[in-house]
Design an enzyme around this catalytic site. Structure first.
Site, PDB file in Angstrom:
ATOM      1  NE  ARG A 167      -0.248   7.751   9.626  1.00  0.00           N
ATOM      2  CZ  ARG A 167      -0.840   6.591   9.388  1.00  0.00           C
ATOM      3  NH1 ARG A 167      -2.138   6.458   9.535  1.00  0.00           N
ATOM      4  NH2 ARG A 167      -0.137   5.561   9.003  1.00  0.00           N
ATOM      5  CE1 TYR A 203      -3.955   2.099   0.310  1.00  0.00           C
ATOM      6  CE2 TYR A 203      -2.781   3.194   2.088  1.00  0.00           C
ATOM      7  CZ  TYR A 203      -3.834   3.157   1.199  1.00  0.00           C
ATOM      8  OH  TYR A 203      -4.761   4.172   1.192  1.00  0.00           O
ATOM      9  N   GLY A 208      -1.393  -3.323  20.913  1.00  0.00           N
ATOM     10  CA  GLY A 208      -0.231  -2.771  21.620  1.00  0.00           C
ATOM     11  C   GLY A 208      -0.704  -2.131  22.924  1.00  0.00           C
ATOM     12  NE  ARG A 232      -2.463   5.327  12.853  1.00  0.00           N
ATOM     13  CZ  ARG A 232      -1.404   4.747  13.455  1.00  0.00           C
ATOM     14  NH1 ARG A 232      -0.741   5.381  14.409  1.00  0.00           N
ATOM     15  NH2 ARG A 232      -1.017   3.545  13.087  1.00  0.00           N
ATOM     16  CD  GLN A 245      -1.318   2.145  19.100  1.00  0.00           C
ATOM     17  OE1 GLN A 245      -0.967   2.170  20.267  1.00  0.00           O
ATOM     18  NE2 GLN A 245      -1.947   1.083  18.593  1.00  0.00           N
ATOM     19  CB  VAL A 274     -13.076   4.991  13.631  1.00  0.00           C
ATOM     20  CG1 VAL A 274     -14.474   5.558  13.828  1.00  0.00           C
ATOM     21  CG2 VAL A 274     -12.030   6.039  14.015  1.00  0.00           C
ATOM     22  CB  SER A 275     -15.063   0.596  11.379  1.00  0.00           C
ATOM     23  OG  SER A 275     -13.755   0.212  11.042  1.00  0.00           O
TER      24      SER A 275
HETATM   25  N1  UDP Z   1      -6.028  -0.391  16.199  1.00  0.00           N
HETATM   26  C1  UDP Z   1      -6.410  -0.878  17.445  1.00  0.00           C
HETATM   27  N2  UDP Z   1      -7.468  -1.714  17.505  1.00  0.00           N
HETATM   28  C2  UDP Z   1      -8.197  -2.074  16.424  1.00  0.00           C
HETATM   29  C3  UDP Z   1      -7.832  -1.557  15.140  1.00  0.00           C
HETATM   30  C4  UDP Z   1      -6.724  -0.727  15.074  1.00  0.00           C
HETATM   31  O1  UDP Z   1      -5.786  -0.576  18.480  1.00  0.00           O
HETATM   32  O2  UDP Z   1      -9.168  -2.824  16.568  1.00  0.00           O
HETATM   33  C5  UDP Z   1      -4.878   0.546  16.121  1.00  0.00           C
HETATM   34  C6  UDP Z   1      -3.851   0.217  15.035  1.00  0.00           C
HETATM   35  O3  UDP Z   1      -2.881  -0.698  15.508  1.00  0.00           O
HETATM   36  C7  UDP Z   1      -3.268   1.598  14.755  1.00  0.00           C
HETATM   37  C8  UDP Z   1      -4.439   2.544  14.985  1.00  0.00           C
HETATM   38  O4  UDP Z   1      -5.382   1.817  15.769  1.00  0.00           O
HETATM   39  O5  UDP Z   1      -2.258   1.901  15.685  1.00  0.00           O
HETATM   40  C9  UDP Z   1      -5.100   2.984  13.683  1.00  0.00           C
HETATM   41  O6  UDP Z   1      -5.366   1.833  12.919  1.00  0.00           O
HETATM   42  P1  UDP Z   1      -6.167   1.880  11.551  1.00  0.00           P
HETATM   43  O7  UDP Z   1      -6.095   0.505  10.966  1.00  0.00           O
HETATM   44  O8  UDP Z   1      -7.495   2.479  11.754  1.00  0.00           O
HETATM   45  O9  UDP Z   1      -5.380   2.916  10.649  1.00  0.00           O
HETATM   46  P2  UDP Z   1      -3.834   3.027  10.205  1.00  0.00           P
HETATM   47  O10 UDP Z   1      -2.969   2.117  11.039  1.00  0.00           O
HETATM   48  O11 UDP Z   1      -3.817   2.681   8.777  1.00  0.00           O
HETATM   49  O12 UDP Z   1      -3.540   4.449  10.500  1.00  0.00           O
END
Ligand code: UDP
Length: 354
Positions: A288, A156, A216, A222, A220, A199-200
């Site tokens: 991010r 990606y 984790g 976002r 982290q 989010v979903s």
């Molecule tokens: N994440 C999480 N639980 C979940 C899905 C994602 O903790 O059920 C974390 C994921 O490891 C990341 C952050 O949420 O650190 C955002 O993940 P997402 O897949 O939404 O977006 P991306 O990693 O592409 O920014």
């Protein structure tokens, strides 16, 4: 309007989460829209409400193959092409990494060639993933990123980086008028419940009273942008005139940790869900946040919808989506035997746009 006629805009990925909102907004502005989607992650439901719109048509096609003349309505002149076609959530884009890479590189090439042939303005939906796990924070467009070229996210993020390179090569070779938006995490109605995104996942888990899965330690970060704001930014970028513009970050600079997001969603849903931890995915970026100085100064854009407002609207939509997916027993009996609706015009060459 262009030469006294409504603009004709092709939206690749138009049945997807962001793409379908873009189709809505373009139609509301009076444009005619040709939606191209292979329905890999795009959903017919996202565009079902547009079925009777005279200015809207759908082509069921994969951009990996050039769009043939027989697939396009006859004698059309495209004014603009948005390329939003690619699975965007890590579980979906990693399910078929070769297809993801080809969608980004070959698919973008095919649409750039179409833009050249029609003298249409081309916009690539790129991603904050081009910054990888960033050493610079917040991320400015001038930062070249820290991407692992061999990891599971590479199909990606390296795919999008190659797509950006090709897009700017088309500009350098004077083949097309191009723009590149780097989209940061976006959320809102029409996200897929099985998207696997934070989010979903958290909203569907909270609404069902299931465990909330934090990957984790949840520290982290976002920055989440509401889809309406994002679409406004994309449209401003497409019609931007004046000096040639480099890649533009589009995102909401309000940054929060995954743990803070859990707290917000639990409070807004009143859910009794427990929080459980799961391993952090490989190459998961630690933080991010977009620097949106360019978008603000050049496009006059900034996000307007607060996280609270956006999450409320998204939660309401997921609750309704769940009700639609599980109709009560009486409605289920009535709808039994009805054929499955196909997307508008899918598989057939659209005829109404010319
Ligand atoms: N994440 C999480 N639980 C979940 C899905 C994602 O903790 O059920 C974390 C994921 O490891 C990341 C952050 O949420 O650190 C955002 O993940 P997402 O897949 O939404 O977006 P991306 O990693 O592409 O920014």
């Amino acid at each position: 309007m262009r030469n006294g006629r409504a603009r004709l805009v092709l939206v690749a990925g138009g049945a997807g989460f962001i793409g379908s909102h873009l189709c809505d907004a373009l139609l509301a502005q009076g444009a005619r829209v040709l939606c191209v989607d292979n329905f890999q992650t795009g959903r017919p439901e996202n565009i079902a409400h547009l079925e009777r719109e005279p200015g809207f048509d759908v082509i069921d096609a994969d951009i990996i193959e050039p769009l043939g003349a027989e697939q396009l309505p006859p004698r059309i002149q495209l004014d603009a092409i948005y390329n939003l076609a690619c699975a965007a959530s890590p579980p979906h884009y990693q399910a078929d990494p070769e297809h993801t890479m080809l969608t980004n590189v070959v698919g973008t090439r095919n649409l750039l060639a179409l833009a050249k042939a029609h003298k249409a303005c081309f916009l690539l939906a790129s991603t904050s993933e081009v910054y990888g796990d960033p050493d610079v924070h917040p991320q400015k467009e001038s930062y070249c990123g820290n991407v692992n070229p061999t990891g599971p996210r590479a199909c990606y993020d390296e795919g999008k980086r190659a797509a950006e390179a090709l897009t700017f090569d088309y500009r350098r070779m004077a083949r097309a008028d191009v723009r590149v938006a780097r989209i940061f995490n976006t959320y809102g109605p029409r996200m897929r419940p099985d998207d696997g995104r934070v989010v979903s996942n958290f909203i569907t888990q909270a609404l069902a009273g299931r465990d909330i899965t934090v990957y984790g330690n949840g520290e982290q970060t976002r920055s989440f942008c509401y889809v309406e704001d994002l679409v406004d930014g994309l449209m401003r970028l497409m019609v931007h005139e004046g000096d040639e513009i480099g890649p533009v970050n589009l995102g909401n600079p309000t940054e929060l940790t995954v743990n803070e997001l859990v707290t917000r969603i639990l409070a807004l849903t009143g859910s009794p869900s427990r929080v459980v931890t799961r391993p952090l995915p490989i190459d998961d970026p630690r933080r991010r946040r977009p620097d949106i100085t360019v978008a603000t100064q050049v496009l006059g854009w900034r996000p307007r919808v607060s996280l609270e407002e956006g999450l409320k609207a998204t939660i309401a939509w997921f609750a309704e989506d769940e009700r639609r997916a599980k109709p009560p027993a009486s409605r289920r009996a009535q709808s039994a035997g009805r054929g499955k609706a196909r997307p508008n015009g899918a598989a057939a060459a659209p005829a109404s746009i010319s």
